[in-house]
Design an enzyme around this catalytic site. Structure first.
Site: not given
Ligand code: PMT
Length: 403
Positions: A208-210, A276
């Site tokens: 995943g990402n932030y 994102a």
């Protein structure tokens, strides 16, 4: 634009309180209904009789109307309002608003108010310039409140400088402008993607990402606020939507986001792709938790996810507008321009992780907007709700040209 609007006018203890009478008269003339909430100090400068005669409403100052147990509901008042204007706003009230010191009816109403809030400071030049006042104003801005800058001129102290409350006709024009911009997306349908995507490795792990979803959710609220019907496709985030015109579709992976976006896009006027999206996912997903039993490496084979922006860009009709984001860490303009063209976007919103306070998770962002004709607009660091306003303004201009 002000016809039928409900305006709470908060008045505090300043010599400029007399200008509140002109404000009420101006608002009422334009068809607005005004409810005055005044602080105890405010009543030293202008009488409730004048204010109630001009607004045709009783003036509210105390929590309790009589000594018979009845009380004024700041919550009801906050919900009734289309806008709250604090004019004049003293340094003291600005400080209380910025710090939640709800010891009077005005600040209590402010804390309950869901409508946009406008603040017109009025004070001596040194008080206005003091770092405390400036920090408090900055804090109010970060909450999305709009500050109507004071003018420069002769002050009550007979000193000359910045601190005079802006003239009533200019303040009324600010609210009129606000309500006219509010209709910018009336009748339009907007699709927004927000948040991260999670690509499962096994039942307990993912790639995943932030992304927190804050930027995309702020855009959804802004579009709805400006009259649009919004479909928000949200990755896994812990945010709530507030506006009733937002329909939310929750997804987890890039594939799910892609399916939902492809389904929704043909029926909208514009898409804003703020998510994102993970560019890759594990080719296979382990059915059980991968155990750390063996020493050495674990190899994950990744395959490319669909590019949602490029896919929508490929099916975009002439009457549709498509806006993308570019989150970069280096060579920002070149990368953003390349994405703008390759994904067939109408404009791209560039944010860089090199800018402090921009990008993932924070409440602020610093953007540049790059257009297809090479034009570029750079904006300062702002609260994400204000950044969303800037993007909506550019979007509505573009939509207008396609109508
Ligand atoms: O959510 P926050 O914490 O508030 O953070 C906001 C944000 C940083 C996520 C947001 O401002 C932002 O920059 N979003 C886009 C992040 C990104 O993935 O950028 P990109 O440069 O990798 O992608 C370019 C564009 O293509 C984006 O519009 C993206 O949504 C889209 N894309 C990318 C890959 C993919 N597979 N499908 C896509 O649609």
């Amino acid at each position: 634009m002000l016809k039928g609007k409900h305006i709470i006018l908060g008045i505090t203890g300043s010599i400029a309180a007399y200008k509140a009478a002109y404000l009420i008269r101006g608002f009422v003339k334009k068809g607005a209904e005004v409810q005055v909430v005044i602080t105890p100090a405010g009543k030293e400068f202008i009488t409730p009789i004048t204010l109630s005669a001009l607004s045709s409403n009783p003036v509210i100052s105390d929590f309790f109307s009589n000594r018979d147990g009845t009380w004024h509901s700041h919550v009801d008042l906050g919900l009734w309002a289309d806008a709250m204007l604090v004019a004049p706003a003293t340094a003291s009230t600005i400080g209380k608003m910025a710090n939640g010191i709800a010891d009077n009816m005005l600040v209590t109403t402010y804390l309950s108010c869901k409508a946009p809030v406008f603040v017109a400071p009025a004070m001596d030049l040194d008080m206005f310039a003091h770092p405390t006042t400036q920090q408090n104003l900055e804090r109010l801005r970060s909450f999305g409140n709009r500050i109507i800058e004071p003018a420069t001129g002769e002050l009550a102290s007979h000193l000359v400088g910045k601190g005079r409350m802006e003239e009533p006709d200019k303040i009324i024009a600010v609210l009129e402008d606000f309500f006219s911009r509010k209709q910018m997306l009336e009748g339009k349908k907007i699709l927004i993607t927000a948040g991260p995507t999670y690509e499962k490795i096994d039942p307990v792990r993912f790639i995943g990402n932030y992304s927190s979803g804050k930027m995309g959710f702020a855009l959804a609220e802004a579009c709805a606020e400006h009259g649009a019907e919004v479909t928000l496709i949200a990755g896994p985030v812990s945010l709530q939507v507030h506006h009733p015109r937002i329909r939310r579709i929750d997804v987890e992976s890039a594939n799910e986001m892609y399916e939902a976006a492809m389904q929704e896009f043909p029926s909208v006027d514009a898409g804003i792709l703020c998510a994102a999206v993970a560019d890759y996912r594990p080719e296979t997903r382990a059915q059980e938790k991968i155990k750390h039993e063996k020493e050495g490496e674990l190899m994950l084979h990744l395959v490319a996810n669909p590019d949602i922006a490029a896919s929508l860009g490929a099916i975009k009709q002439d009457k549709q507008t498509l806006v993308g984001f570019a989150l970069e860490t280096n060579d920002e303009s070149r990368h953003a321009t390349e994405k703008l063209e390759r994904k067939n976007l109408d404009f791209i919103v560039l944010n860089s992780l090199r800018d402090k306070g921009a990008g993932f998770r924070c409440d602020t962002n610093k953007i540049s907007i790059l257009f297809r004709n090479g034009e570029r607009k750079d904006y300062p660091l702002k609260d994400k709700s204000e950044v969303a306003e800037d993007i909506v303004e550019q979007l509505s201009e573009l939509i207008k040209t396609k109508a």
